[in-house]
Design an enzyme around this catalytic site. Structure first.
Site, PDB file in Angstrom:
ATOM      1  N   LYS A 119       0.837  -1.212   0.000  1.00  0.00           N
ATOM      2  CA  LYS A 119       0.000   0.000   0.000  1.00  0.00           C
ATOM      3  C   LYS A 119       0.865   1.253   0.000  1.00  0.00           C
ATOM      4  CE  LYS A 119      -4.262  -1.762   1.896  1.00  0.00           C
ATOM      5  NZ  LYS A 119      -5.234  -1.764   2.966  1.00  0.00           N
ATOM      6  N   LYS A 204      -5.164 -10.009  -5.557  1.00  0.00           N
ATOM      7  CA  LYS A 204      -6.368 -10.205  -4.733  1.00  0.00           C
ATOM      8  C   LYS A 204      -7.519  -9.306  -5.174  1.00  0.00           C
ATOM      9  CE  LYS A 204      -6.881  -8.033  -0.901  1.00  0.00           C
ATOM     10  NZ  LYS A 204      -6.903  -7.408   0.437  1.00  0.00           N
ATOM     11  N   LYS A 207     -11.360  -4.413  -2.131  1.00  0.00           N
ATOM     12  CA  LYS A 207     -12.461  -3.455  -2.241  1.00  0.00           C
ATOM     13  C   LYS A 207     -12.007  -2.032  -2.517  1.00  0.00           C
ATOM     14  CE  LYS A 207     -13.592  -3.860   2.589  1.00  0.00           C
ATOM     15  NZ  LYS A 207     -12.288  -3.728   3.223  1.00  0.00           N
TER      16      LYS A 207
HETATM   17  P1  TYM Z   1     -10.602  -6.163   5.003  1.00  0.00           P
HETATM   18  O1  TYM Z   1     -11.649  -5.149   5.315  1.00  0.00           O
HETATM   19  O2  TYM Z   1      -9.653  -5.872   3.903  1.00  0.00           O
HETATM   20  O3  TYM Z   1     -11.267  -7.540   4.701  1.00  0.00           O
HETATM   21  C1  TYM Z   1     -12.238  -8.121   5.574  1.00  0.00           C
HETATM   22  C2  TYM Z   1     -12.086  -9.633   5.532  1.00  0.00           C
HETATM   23  O4  TYM Z   1     -12.244 -10.110   4.196  1.00  0.00           O
HETATM   24  C3  TYM Z   1     -11.105 -10.888   3.816  1.00  0.00           C
HETATM   25  N1  TYM Z   1     -10.829 -10.664   2.395  1.00  0.00           N
HETATM   26  C4  TYM Z   1     -10.692 -11.642   1.503  1.00  0.00           C
HETATM   27  N2  TYM Z   1     -10.761 -12.976   1.609  1.00  0.00           N
HETATM   28  C5  TYM Z   1     -10.590 -13.702   0.486  1.00  0.00           C
HETATM   29  N3  TYM Z   1     -10.349 -13.150  -0.730  1.00  0.00           N
HETATM   30  C6  TYM Z   1     -10.265 -11.824  -0.885  1.00  0.00           C
HETATM   31  N4  TYM Z   1     -10.042 -11.297  -2.073  1.00  0.00           N
HETATM   32  C7  TYM Z   1     -10.440 -11.001   0.267  1.00  0.00           C
HETATM   33  N5  TYM Z   1     -10.427  -9.653   0.472  1.00  0.00           N
HETATM   34  C8  TYM Z   1     -10.650  -9.471   1.786  1.00  0.00           C
HETATM   35  C9  TYM Z   1      -9.964 -10.359   4.681  1.00  0.00           C
HETATM   36  O5  TYM Z   1      -8.934 -11.302   4.799  1.00  0.00           O
HETATM   37  C10 TYM Z   1     -10.695 -10.087   5.978  1.00  0.00           C
HETATM   38  O6  TYM Z   1     -10.818 -11.269   6.739  1.00  0.00           O
HETATM   39  N6  TYM Z   1      -7.190  -5.388   8.554  1.00  0.00           N
HETATM   40  C11 TYM Z   1      -8.444  -6.041   8.250  1.00  0.00           C
HETATM   41  C12 TYM Z   1      -9.566  -5.602   9.142  1.00  0.00           C
HETATM   42  C13 TYM Z   1      -9.301  -5.751  10.601  1.00  0.00           C
HETATM   43  C14 TYM Z   1      -9.371  -6.961  11.333  1.00  0.00           C
HETATM   44  C15 TYM Z   1      -9.093  -6.592  12.683  1.00  0.00           C
HETATM   45  C16 TYM Z   1      -9.620  -8.288  10.991  1.00  0.00           C
HETATM   46  C17 TYM Z   1      -8.984  -4.751  11.470  1.00  0.00           C
HETATM   47  N7  TYM Z   1      -8.869  -5.262  12.716  1.00  0.00           N
HETATM   48  C18 TYM Z   1      -9.048  -7.564  13.679  1.00  0.00           C
HETATM   49  C19 TYM Z   1      -9.598  -9.233  11.990  1.00  0.00           C
HETATM   50  C20 TYM Z   1      -9.313  -8.876  13.326  1.00  0.00           C
HETATM   51  C21 TYM Z   1      -8.840  -5.685   6.836  1.00  0.00           C
HETATM   52  O7  TYM Z   1      -8.409  -4.689   6.286  1.00  0.00           O
HETATM   53  O8  TYM Z   1      -9.779  -6.505   6.320  1.00  0.00           O
END
Ligand code: TYM
Length: 339
Positions: A119, A204, A207
């Site tokens: 990023k 990947k 979003k």
């Molecule tokens: P985020 O918002 O990017 O994604 C949320 C969840 O979706 C999963 N994910 C995917 N899984 C499979 N294929 C994909 N293309 C894909 N894109 C996203 C992510 O792995 C995630 O499980 N840092 C985290 C948010 C967060 C968090 C936490 C998660 C903040 N604090 C504490 C768990 C525990 C994030 O940006 O997820």
């Protein structure tokens, strides 16, 4: 929230309102929260809005996406009777504990995080300066997890490295200052731990990516979903094989189809003789999966006070759970408790 035993497994996971939720979020994380986690553990799910501020953002959009993410999680089947759903910034303990995590982690650890490297490179190449919070993001994420005594963190595999860091920080803190934190572990889904972009199956489906032709959003119109999947980049050749290295585009479609239908990608590969037929079957399976979510989302949008009430109750419970552990961490690290 009913709790049958006091020693229930605790699950925590989060989703960042930095864009519209995607099929990757759904298959990689949300579906499991709904189908497994909320019934098998004391589960907390959080719309992690503070994390959306680590890159350039529009305040009104973050507010809108926060509400939308919470509504979609309920539409997908999270049930406030069976789990706790809340917004991160409504519970001060996250930011409070994040600072202690920054005092536990090292600069080198933060700089090694793959997401930071990717990023930060993207920001720099577009001429934007990199916010300090992008570097310290995993400290806040560790705080999210550790504040609740979490045992398991169900995530897609792009988040595993961050959860491992949270694990290291918990262990280090406990060793230095006494046993305050439970040591968590990441869990990933059997398939679709990493749904790939339909236009670039080597990266990947994310979003917040600028190019949206390869991203299926949960709220896309059915016709748009169909079009995006029918136009997915496949590989040269005609044979349908499950080979992630040689045929990443086809393998991604097979993974998505298997995930939607609870099948096995290797077995499904044998059922198709053309890429067109595979795409058609995948599009129909995705539409089938998303139809009830979209319908329920529309219903919930008509009743915003219901969603607000769920988030209010969720934050109250989360505060009550996090406060004593964060207070214990403050005391253990050497801060004088207020008289
Ligand atoms: P985020 O918002 O990017 O994604 C949320 C969840 O979706 C999963 N994910 C995917 N899984 C499979 N294929 C994909 N293309 C894909 N894109 C996203 C992510 O792995 C995630 O499980 N840092 C985290 C948010 C967060 C968090 C936490 C998660 C903040 N604090 C504490 C768990 C525990 C994030 O940006 O997820």
């Amino acid at each position: 929230m009913t709790q049958t035993t006091t020693a229930r497994r605790r699950i925590f996971s989060g989703i960042k309102p930095s864009g519209h939720l995607t099929l990757g979020n759904y298959l990689g994380a949300v579906r499991r929260w709904v189908q497994e986690d909320q019934d098998n553990a004391d589960a907390l799910f959080c719309v992690v809005d503070l994390h959306a501020l680590t890159v350039e953002h529009d305040p009104a959009r973050v507010r809108r996406l926060t509400r939308q993410a919470a509504t979609l999680l309920l539409a997908a089947g999270l049930d406030p009777e069976r789990c706790t759903l809340f917004v991160q910034s409504h519970v001060d303990e996250h930011a409070r504990l994040s600072y202690l995590m920054e005092c536990t982690a090292t600069d080198g650890e933060m700089r090694r995080m793959i997401q930071y490297k990717e990023k930060a490179a993207r920001e720099r190449s577009s001429g934007t300066s990199v916010r300090l919070s992008l570097l310290t993001y995993p400290a806040l994420m560790a705080a999210d997890i550790l504040a609740y005594g979490t045992h398991e963190v169900p995530v897609g595999d792009d988040q595993t490295q961050h959860v491992e860091l949270a694990r290291d920080l918990a262990q280090r803190f406990n060793q230095r200052y006494g046993p305050v934190f439970t040591v968590p572990r990441a869990t990933n889904p059997r398939i679709s731990a990493r749904v790939m972009d339909l236009q670039d199956p080597t990266s990947k489906m994310g979003k917040s990516h600028a190019e949206t032709a390869g991203i299926v959003y949960l709220l896309d119109e059915p016709e748009a979903v169909r079009k995006k999947i029918m136009r997915a980049v496949t590989d040269s050749g005609t044979e349908v094989r499950y080979d992630r290295t040689a045929q990443p585009g086809v393998a991604n479609l097979l993974d998505v189809l298997a995930s939607c239908t609870d099948g096995k990608p290797e077995v499904l590969a044998g059922e198709f003789t053309s890429y067109g037929a595979l795409k058609k079957a995948t599009a129909e399976a995705v539409l089938e999966l998303l139809r009830p979510v979209r319908a329920r989302h529309a219903e919930l949008c008509a009743d915003p006070s219901y969603v607000e009430g769920v988030l209010r109750t969720g934050a109250e419970r989360a505060r009550g759970l996090a406060r004593p552990r964060v207070d214990a961490a403050y005391a253990a690290i050497g801060l004088l408790p207020p008289a």
